[in-house]
Motif scaffolding. Structure first.
Motif, mmCIF file in Angstrom:
data_model
loop_
_atom_site.group_PDB
_atom_site.id
_atom_site.type_symbol
_atom_site.label_atom_id
_atom_site.label_comp_id
_atom_site.label_asym_id
_atom_site.label_seq_id
_atom_site.Cartn_x
_atom_site.Cartn_y
_atom_site.Cartn_z
ATOM 1 N N ASP A 1 0.816 -1.228 0.000
ATOM 2 C CA ASP A 1 0.000 0.000 0.000
ATOM 3 C C ASP A 1 0.846 1.273 0.000
ATOM 4 O O ASP A 1 0.355 2.340 0.385
ATOM 5 C CB ASP A 1 -0.959 0.023 1.199
ATOM 6 N N VAL A 2 2.102 1.190 -0.408
ATOM 7 C CA VAL A 2 2.979 2.359 -0.483
ATOM 8 C C VAL A 2 3.317 2.628 -1.947
ATOM 9 O O VAL A 2 3.639 1.704 -2.704
ATOM 10 C CB VAL A 2 4.276 2.145 0.323
ATOM 11 N N GLY A 3 3.206 3.906 -2.353
ATOM 12 C CA GLY A 3 3.531 4.293 -3.712
ATOM 13 C C GLY A 3 4.913 4.921 -3.796
ATOM 14 O O GLY A 3 5.790 4.644 -2.977
ATOM 15 N N HIS A 4 5.093 5.796 -4.767
ATOM 16 C CA HIS A 4 6.373 6.483 -4.928
ATOM 17 C C HIS A 4 6.415 7.755 -4.089
ATOM 18 O O HIS A 4 7.464 8.164 -3.617
ATOM 19 C CB HIS A 4 6.606 6.823 -6.402
ATOM 20 N N PHE A 5 5.261 8.378 -3.908
ATOM 21 C CA PHE A 5 5.156 9.564 -3.067
ATOM 22 C C PHE A 5 5.014 9.126 -1.615
ATOM 23 O O PHE A 5 4.099 8.376 -1.277
ATOM 24 C CB PHE A 5 3.940 10.404 -3.483
ATOM 25 N N LEU A 6 5.914 9.595 -0.756
ATOM 26 C CA LEU A 6 5.896 9.195 0.647
ATOM 27 C C LEU A 6 5.091 10.213 1.455
ATOM 28 O O LEU A 6 5.631 11.210 1.935
ATOM 29 C CB LEU A 6 7.327 9.087 1.192
ATOM 30 N N SER A 7 3.813 9.958 1.585
ATOM 31 C CA SER A 7 2.959 10.829 2.391
ATOM 32 C C SER A 7 3.266 10.609 3.866
ATOM 33 O O SER A 7 3.910 9.622 4.250
ATOM 34 C CB SER A 7 1.494 10.539 2.097
ATOM 35 N N GLN A 8 2.808 11.514 4.704
ATOM 36 C CA GLN A 8 3.177 11.482 6.114
ATOM 37 C C GLN A 8 2.764 10.184 6.815
ATOM 38 O O GLN A 8 3.433 9.768 7.765
ATOM 39 C CB GLN A 8 2.584 12.685 6.845
#
Length: 231
Positions: free
Chosen positions: A204-211
């Motif tokens: 569930d993790v993409g390339h953009f690391l949200s907080q």
């Protein structure tokens, strides 16, 4: 830098013209920061192109690296067209279609659009996720996410150094399983090439690391870094 036409950042992978600077220059710049801080060695973390540079620092300056964590990056010794095997070209095409006015609000809208392309499918992204980054860049009169010349110079910087097999630092390879830009095969290739490297793919993790992803990344880094290590 010379004000020359650079074209698409991804076209820089194929360009044969002399680059503005080398990949070695990028690694040496990072080590110069350590020198300025008075740090003999550091625990390196790099994400995306930062991961690529971090890999090369560990090869070129092994005595300056305690540990290496490379995240959502391509293998540092992949060259030219071989890089394309790791890219999801549909996302690259979406970047090419983005059009926003060169104004403060346009910059915020563009950064939000970029983050949405890089996010995991179904992940909710709004202006609040990028506002701090955009404001910090604006304070220095920079908008890196729309500077294609800088992106082309960075992607086109040629690496003449050694292979990933030369890395001796304890290494962690991270990659989001839902990364819409880079295939997870890139992380597998890096981990296979670096002796003793540990691979961790994150659901569930993409390339953009949200907080919301930061605690997971922090836990992974703490597990790699010995509790009694010195700076």
């Amino acid at each position: 830098m010379p004000d020359r036409r650079e074209g698409s950042p991804f076209a820089a992978l194929l360009r044969h013209a002399p680059p503005a600077y080398s990949a070695e220059d990028l690694t040496d710049d990072a080590v110069a920061v350590l020198d300025a801080l008075g740090w003999e060695r550091a625990h390196l973390f790099g994400h995306s192109m930062g991961g690529l540079v971090a890999q090369r620092i560990a090869i070129r300056h092994p005595q300056r690296v305690h540990t290496l964590t490379t995240s959502a990056a391509v293998p540092s010794d992949a060259k030219g067209l071989t890089v394309l095997r790791y890219l999801r070209l549909a996302s690259v095409a979406r970047f090419a279609r983005l059009r926003h006015p060169d104004t403060p609000q346009g910059n915020l809208a563009l950064a939000t659009a970029v983050a949405r392309i890089l996010a995991a499918p179904g992940q909710s992204i709004d202006e609040g996720d990028v506002r701090e980054f955009v404001d910090r860049e604006a304070a220095h009169q920079v908008a890196a996410f729309r500077d294609q010349k800088a992106q082309s110079r960075q992607i086109g910087a040629k690496w003449h150094g050694g292979p990933l097999a030369d890395i001796t630092a304890p290494t962690l390879v991270l990659h989001g399983q839902q990364d819409p830009l880079l295939r997870v095969s890139a992380a597998h290739a890096i981990a296979a090439a670096i002796p003793g490297a540990r691979l961790r793919t994150l659901p569930d993790v993409g390339h953009f690391l949200s907080q919301d992803t930061w605690p997971t990344y922090a836990d992974e880094l703490r597990a790699l870094v010995p509790s009694n290590s010195e700076r």
